[in-house]
Design a protein around this motif. Structure first.
Motif, short mmCIF file in Angstrom:
data_model
loop_
_atom_site.label_atom_id
_atom_site.label_comp_id
_atom_site.label_asym_id
_atom_site.label_seq_id
_atom_site.Cartn_x
_atom_site.Cartn_y
_atom_site.Cartn_z
N GLU A 264 -30.00 -62.22 18.86
CA GLU A 264 -30.26 -61.87 20.17
C GLU A 264 -31.85 -61.62 20.21
O GLU A 264 -32.58 -61.39 19.76
CB GLU A 264 -29.80 -60.09 20.66
CG GLU A 264 -28.12 -60.10 20.31
CD GLU A 264 -28.13 -58.81 20.89
OE1 GLU A 264 -28.47 -58.09 21.74
OE2 GLU A 264 -27.46 -58.29 19.80
N ALA A 265 -32.60 -62.02 21.34
CA ALA A 265 -33.94 -62.01 21.35
C ALA A 265 -35.07 -60.47 21.45
O ALA A 265 -35.66 -60.56 20.03
CB ALA A 265 -34.77 -61.61 22.60
N VAL B 167 -25.72 -72.60 25.50
CA VAL B 167 -25.04 -72.08 24.33
C VAL B 167 -23.56 -72.02 24.04
O VAL B 167 -23.38 -72.73 22.54
CB VAL B 167 -25.23 -70.53 25.33
CG1 VAL B 167 -25.28 -69.99 22.91
CG2 VAL B 167 -27.69 -70.52 25.01
N VAL C 201 -31.08 -68.78 20.91
CA VAL C 201 -30.84 -67.30 21.26
C VAL C 201 -29.77 -67.12 22.07
O VAL C 201 -29.79 -68.17 22.63
CB VAL C 201 -32.32 -67.55 22.13
CG1 VAL C 201 -32.73 -66.46 22.85
CG2 VAL C 201 -33.16 -67.79 21.66
N ASN C 202 -29.38 -65.93 22.01
CA ASN C 202 -28.55 -65.82 23.11
C ASN C 202 -27.74 -64.39 23.79
O ASN C 202 -29.10 -63.35 23.00
CB ASN C 202 -26.89 -65.98 22.47
CG ASN C 202 -26.05 -66.75 22.95
OD1 ASN C 202 -25.66 -66.32 24.08
ND2 ASN C 202 -24.25 -66.62 22.57
N ASN C 203 -27.40 -64.73 24.66
CA ASN C 203 -27.36 -62.58 25.28
C ASN C 203 -26.19 -61.85 24.67
O ASN C 203 -26.01 -60.70 24.99
CB ASN C 203 -27.56 -62.68 26.48
CG ASN C 203 -25.83 -63.83 27.20
OD1 ASN C 203 -25.22 -63.99 26.43
ND2 ASN C 203 -25.57 -63.30 28.41
N GLY C 204 -25.55 -61.92 23.28
CA GLY C 204 -25.10 -61.48 22.39
C GLY C 204 -24.90 -61.49 21.47
O GLY C 204 -24.85 -63.24 20.87
N LYS D 17 -34.13 -57.35 26.09
CA LYS D 17 -34.46 -57.42 24.65
C LYS D 17 -35.62 -57.58 24.02
O LYS D 17 -35.42 -57.16 22.59
CB LYS D 17 -33.02 -57.87 23.84
CG LYS D 17 -31.80 -57.05 24.26
CD LYS D 17 -29.96 -57.90 23.49
CE LYS D 17 -29.12 -57.12 24.38
NZ LYS D 17 -28.10 -58.10 24.34
N LEU D 18 -36.29 -58.38 23.93
CA LEU D 18 -37.70 -59.25 23.50
C LEU D 18 -38.59 -57.75 23.15
O LEU D 18 -39.54 -57.77 22.42
CB LEU D 18 -37.82 -60.17 24.20
CG LEU D 18 -39.15 -60.98 23.33
CD1 LEU D 18 -38.35 -61.81 21.68
CD2 LEU D 18 -39.46 -61.93 23.48
N VAL E 280 -36.60 -70.50 28.55
CA VAL E 280 -36.26 -69.34 27.16
C VAL E 280 -37.00 -69.08 25.98
O VAL E 280 -37.55 -68.44 26.09
CB VAL E 280 -34.38 -69.77 27.18
CG1 VAL E 280 -34.62 -68.18 25.64
CG2 VAL E 280 -33.71 -69.34 28.19
N ASN F 131 -32.14 -60.87 29.95
CA ASN F 131 -31.37 -60.70 28.78
C ASN F 131 -32.61 -60.16 27.47
O ASN F 131 -32.73 -59.56 27.31
CB ASN F 131 -29.73 -60.55 27.88
CG ASN F 131 -29.49 -60.21 27.38
OD1 ASN F 131 -30.39 -60.40 26.07
ND2 ASN F 131 -28.67 -59.10 27.34
N VAL F 132 -33.00 -62.13 27.64
CA VAL F 132 -34.19 -62.15 26.68
C VAL F 132 -35.08 -61.88 26.50
O VAL F 132 -35.72 -60.53 26.25
CB VAL F 132 -34.09 -63.45 26.66
CG1 VAL F 132 -35.63 -63.73 25.85
CG2 VAL F 132 -33.39 -64.56 26.27
N PHE G 218 -29.13 -64.18 31.55
CA PHE G 218 -29.41 -64.78 30.24
C PHE G 218 -31.11 -64.48 30.71
O PHE G 218 -31.49 -63.69 28.81
CB PHE G 218 -29.47 -66.53 30.27
CG PHE G 218 -29.14 -66.38 29.04
CD1 PHE G 218 -27.81 -66.55 28.12
CD2 PHE G 218 -30.63 -67.46 28.13
CE1 PHE G 218 -27.88 -67.29 26.76
CE2 PHE G 218 -30.04 -68.17 27.15
CZ PHE G 218 -28.96 -67.59 26.32
N VAL G 219 -32.07 -64.88 30.66
CA VAL G 219 -33.28 -64.00 31.22
C VAL G 219 -33.04 -63.48 30.94
O VAL G 219 -34.29 -62.63 30.16
CB VAL G 219 -34.24 -65.57 32.06
CG1 VAL G 219 -35.50 -64.72 31.51
CG2 VAL G 219 -33.60 -66.79 31.58
N GLY H 45 -23.06 -65.96 25.88
CA GLY H 45 -23.99 -66.96 26.45
C GLY H 45 -23.29 -67.80 27.55
O GLY H 45 -22.51 -66.95 28.63
#
Lengths: 342, 342
Positions: B216-217, B196, B183-186, A240-241, B234, A236-237, A233-234, B192
């Motif tokens: 998403e981030a 989440v 905030v989610n991974n999709g 994508k960030l 996060v 992915n953040v 999860f982290v 999630g």
């Protein structure tokens, strides 16, 4: 001469299919003699695309027909189960049956992740196969492990990520004694959420890795560690960030350069040099992300990947195979010494 | 005229103390008539600093002596308990005793977070007071809640973060009907981690907020939501990676502009316009981060904050008080209608 490495390339996956995966395959077998590519997908479409090229070693590109295509929006588990004749399932099954060494796809990330685990299968002892993309840093790249589907991972998973990531960075990317760090919300040892607090001492004790402690997200782009360990999860953040901040910032910079006449002239002058610089900080430039810890190799390239990226991912597969990464992972995870195959 | 808002400013906190907090205080009372500042810290040092200024309303700056200073490296809980005569503890106690409305500090984040909760205390019904900084986006700012010390939060905490964040964005920042996202991974609802997945339906049902689903981030810097809800681990990763990617990218761009003679000339021409643009994407430009859900107001400014940021944080406190944010939070959290104080 080294043995031929067989790489299946998903000809139907990604925004630029079939043109870019086909071009990548042609370029790959043209540039290197030790590669055979198998293109999976709709035969007529692939052959039409291949017919655009003339001077390439045709004997090292094979086409295997697959009548179906898994779309990005489809629920992965369902798609893998239902579309047995899709380019992804057909390709992964070839790796499973050891008819090929590796599978490269720019298609649905979910389907590739699920299919990799379900069809190719985990290596003995590997609890969760992580997706490990290379991310750009100030002067190089770092491996971010895990960015896959393993949210809510356990400490033992993270320890395996650290081991597998180290082997990959050392042997495929060529970083000697790679520095391993765990993503944390502070640099001090007492910081962290429950997962990090439990994992930290395990990494500290772990043999065969060069654990340097916690890394704050601020220090990731500066390149303070080579292997960045976190749960998915982290991860992915972070991944994508990286993209998001980069894109917005570059957008703003372009806008800023158009602010007035003086800056517009300046923009014309800096543009070529700037373009070259920004390319080095583009996550999509760094090939594909391997799914580590499988019985074969599965590499996910960006959905928007063009030929050069897919070709680099194919080359990665060769390096992976020739460096016997899976054998090294099995040895590290299980403490077994695997005899190198001749 | 509106009643005088009393803001305690930690004169000893941050890299630029006492010069910048003192300058900020002088500027704040000079620019606005509805503010009184109380500076806490070593009296002789503060008075020496104040003596550099002449034409300001001296009756609206008060100095309250505090003999100790909490350093950034000190363990927060211990520091708050032990250094009872520190500028942070003395300041927070004034808010607790309602001798002041708000406390602003650029000092130890940990000490301010712990002290805020322990000394000022949580509002009735608030489970975890989140730290909520404003982060820059393409065309504005978003509130990132929580970036504090509440790692491993529960779903009910995140729902309260959403409520408190919405009230702050609407009333202090002035965004009508702020869009709330988790905030989610999709982007899909089934994505999630456990937290989440449990929180999503609660936010969907939650009245009084404008919940727009997952973010998403990648889409955070583009400004797709006004209130970004996540747990603190996060949130910390997002906040710090924002800084990190920004800093590295700007570094690389500067390097790229120096690549050759042509680009050097260009750099001279674009520099002023670019500088102005990049300022709008600098997290430190957007005032302080409030610790929401306390009985008073506590605002944390960057450790490297200069006068203009601290002054903006002081102005934020006035807005917070005048908009009766704490009363509105109490009403939202407990469903109670609070009579506005006269």
């Amino acid at each position: 001469m080294a043995e031929l490495v067989k790489v299946v390339v998903d000809a139907m996956g990604g925004d630029n299919a079939p043109a870019e995966p086909v071009k990548a395959s042609v370029d790959a077998v043209t540039e290197r003699q030790d590669i055979q590519v198998i293109l999976t997908g709709k035969k007529d479409i692939i052959e039409k695309e291949l017919s655009k090229y003339e001077n390439y070693p045709k004997d090292r590109i094979q086409v295997v027909h697959a009548s179906e295509v898994i779309e990005t929006a489809e629920p992965p588990v369902f798609a893998i189960r239902k579309k047995k004749d899709s380019s992804i399932v057909v390709g992964l099954n070839m790796v499973k049956k050891q008819e090929a060494d590796a599978f490269v796809s720019s298609g649905s990330t979910g389907a590739v992740l699920v299919g990799g685990q379900v069809l190719v299968g985990r290596s003995k002892g590997v609890e969760r196969p992580p997706l490990a993309p290379l991310i750009p840093t100030k002067d190089g790249v770092s491996l971010l492990v895990d960015c896959g589907a393993n949210v809510d991972a356990r400490p033992s998973h993270l320890v395996q990520f650290a081991k597998m990531g180290s082997i990959y960075m050392e042997n495929v990317v060529g970083v000697k004694n790679p520095r391993v760090a765990i993503v944390n919300n502070g640099a001090e040892e007492e910081k962290g959420n429950a997962l990090v607090k439990e994992t930290f001492p395990l990494l500290k004790e772990c043999e065969g890795i060069n654990f340097i402690g916690s890394i704050e997200a601020r220090d990731i782009p500066a390149g303070y560690a080579d292997v960045i360990v976190c749960e998915a999860f982290v991860g992915n953040v972070i991944l994508k960030l990286y993209e998001g901040v980069g894109a917005t910032l570059i957008d703003k910079i372009k806008g800023g350069m158009m602010a007035n006449f003086r800056s517009k002239i300046g923009a014309l002058l800096v543009k070529p040099a700037l373009k070259a610089t920004l390319k080095t900080f583009d996550a999509s430039e760094h090939g594909g992300a391997p799914l580590l810890g499988l019985k074969g190799l599965v590499v996910k390239t960006h959905g928007s990947a063009v030929a050069v990226e897919i070709k680099n991912a194919i080359f990665q597969c060769v390096q992976f195979k020739q460096q016997k990464i899976n054998e090294k992972i099995a040895e590290q995870i299980n403490g077994e010494t695997v005899q190198p195959q001749q």
